[in-house]
Design an enzyme around this catalytic site. Structure first.
Site, mmCIF file in Angstrom:
data_model
loop_
_atom_site.group_PDB
_atom_site.id
_atom_site.type_symbol
_atom_site.label_atom_id
_atom_site.label_comp_id
_atom_site.label_asym_id
_atom_site.label_seq_id
_atom_site.Cartn_x
_atom_site.Cartn_y
_atom_site.Cartn_z
ATOM 1 N N GLY A 21 -18.619 6.648 -2.407
ATOM 2 C CA GLY A 21 -17.541 6.799 -3.396
ATOM 3 C C GLY A 21 -17.725 5.751 -4.478
ATOM 4 O O GLY A 21 -18.836 5.217 -4.652
ATOM 5 N N GLY A 54 -19.140 2.294 -3.169
ATOM 6 C CA GLY A 54 -20.507 2.434 -2.675
ATOM 7 C C GLY A 54 -21.507 2.624 -3.813
ATOM 8 O O GLY A 54 -22.566 1.980 -3.854
ATOM 9 N N LYS A 93 0.870 -1.179 0.000
ATOM 10 C CA LYS A 93 0.000 0.000 0.000
ATOM 11 C C LYS A 93 0.898 1.218 0.000
ATOM 12 O O LYS A 93 2.030 1.179 0.492
ATOM 13 C CB LYS A 93 -0.878 0.026 1.253
ATOM 14 N N GLY A 125 -20.684 5.751 2.814
ATOM 15 C CA GLY A 125 -19.567 6.059 1.913
ATOM 16 C C GLY A 125 -20.009 5.858 0.478
ATOM 17 O O GLY A 125 -20.051 4.725 0.002
#
Ligand code: GLU
Length: 415
Positions: free
Chosen positions: A218, A221, A105, A216
């Site tokens: 975004g 979602g 990440k 959420g």
């Protein structure tokens, strides 16, 4: 709610899985530590003409099963420990769906909502200049995450190819399809999640077309809302939220309209024909399915007792704290943990890498079919571990992922 260090939480999960798997001390030490970490400063020319300095991270948590893989997020609250935790979770996520990849990440501590398009391009290119020699299709392959998207990947890939002076599209995934991206990537995370919900509904006898709420709104979602019809045959979205507000309509929203509104206005907070509700109360609504699709630690010991959903499908990374996991499990609520529920995204990223290597691209239906097979198989593998070890689903998923990574470390002779 107590404050959490996400990496401590991630390590604690490994200790618990390791105990059930009887792992030796060296393996535990290896799996609770990131293999490689890069910490760097980015100097970025802003529109004002001034230079600003940002903190950047890339963590290659474990690459025993293949090159490290995971997104890059642009977020003001990023710390090295959140990136460590997220990189760690990527390691188990790729293993749970049995991809030949490790976990990574990255992040930049910045506020993209206050930056222009040009500043975002500058920061993306500067990030790649800082890390270019340590990434690549056989080392570490970034993708988007919170507040990054295919355009970010396009800039990053372009910078990377300029540095190495050759085409290498597979070094980044979730690119636009015109420059080496794949069909089916944009809705992949949500698709994987909704497929696991379908399996959970079958197993638990929950109505798949009942009420649901999304925390959420975004990319993941929005796509989950649009996929309910296709994968589950319907359902009533009665509440949704984004960082600017939460809205409710007992009759259910027209999901297409709501997504259009979000894309046009940047938020759903002022959507007409909706009641505004406090953020916290969205999670506690009487629904069949709840999708936490925002950030970490949304469900905690302060609200877990009030959750009424029968199924909690974690499209976000790390939305449930360890205490909340136990409370939900004791209350008979089925959590589909992030490392399973949100694995559709990285699954299609992997398919994008394969297609980029061959320079040959498949149609959308072929991609959907592989995602469905992989996620369905992973769901049932995790369920088997849950029954076998008599643990809650997150620990079951951890057992599956950790066992596969530990095995790869052993075969390589690392432990
Ligand atoms: N950021 C996504 C995740 O957390 C996708 C990662 C990837 O495709 O590499 O799963």
């Amino acid at each position: 709610m107590q404050s959490y260090n996400s990496f401590r939480v991630a390590q604690q999960q490994i200790f618990e899985a390791a105990k059930l798997l009887n792992l030796d001390e060296a393996t535990i030490k290896l799996l609770t530590s990131p293999q490689k970490e890069f910490n760097f400063t980015l100097h970025v020319k802003m529109d004002s003409g001034k230079t600003e300095i940002f903190q950047g991270y890339r963590i290659q948590y474990n690459y025993a099963r293949g090159p490290a893989k995971g997104g890059i997020r642009f977020h003001p609250d990023e710390t090295v420990d959140t990136i460590r935790a997220l990189a760690c979770w990527m390691t188990w996520k790729t293993a749970v769906v049995d991809l030949p990849l490790g976990g990574a990440k990255g992040g930049v501590c910045c506020n993209p909502k206050k930056m222009s398009e040009r500043e975002l391009e500058n920061i993306s290119r500067e990030y790649v200049r800082a890390i270019a020699s340590s990434i690549g299709v056989d080392k570490d392959i970034p993708a988007p995450d919170v507040y990054t998207n295919p355009q970010t990947m396009a800039w990053m890939m372009d910078e990377y190819e300029t540095i190495i002076n050759q085409h290498h599209p597979g070094a980044f995934t979730d690119k636009p399809t015109q420059i080496g991206g794949t069909e089916g990537r944009r809705d992949a995370t949500a698709r994987g999640g909704v497929i696991t919900v379908r399996e959970a509904c079958k197993k638990l006898g929950v109505n798949p077309t009942g009420k649901y709420a999304i925390q959420g709104f975004g990319n993941a979602g929005q796509r989950a809302a649009l996929l309910h019809q296709e994968i589950l045959g319907g359902g009533k979205l009665i509440a949704a939220s984004d960082s600017r507000g939460a809205i409710f309509n007992s009759e259910g929203f027209d999901t297409k309209e709501l997504v259009q509104y979000k894309l046009k206005n940047g938020t759903i907070a002022d959507f007409p024909n909706a009641k505004k509700i406090p953020h916290e109360s969205l999670l506690e609504l009487d629904v069949d399915i709840l999708y936490p699709a925002a950030l970490e630690n949304a469900i905690h010991d302060g609200n877990a007792e009030n959750i009424k959903a029968k199924i909690v499908c974690e499209l976000a990374n790390g939305p449930t704290t360890p205490e909340a996991d136990i409370i939900l499990s004791n209350r008979g609520i089925q959590v589909i943990p992030d490392i399973l529920a949100s694995a559709g995204g990285v699954t299609v990223s992997y398919l994008e890498m394969v297609q980029d290597r061959y320079s040959f691209f498949w149609d959308e239906q072929s991609i959907h079919k592989i995602v469905d097979e992989k996620l369905t198989k992973a769901y049932h593998r995790v369920d088997e571990a849950v029954r076998d070890k008599k643990v809650h689903p997150r620990l079951g998923a951890m057992v599956v992922g950790v066992a596969r990574v530990a095995e790869a470390c052993k075969l390589r002779g690392w432990v």
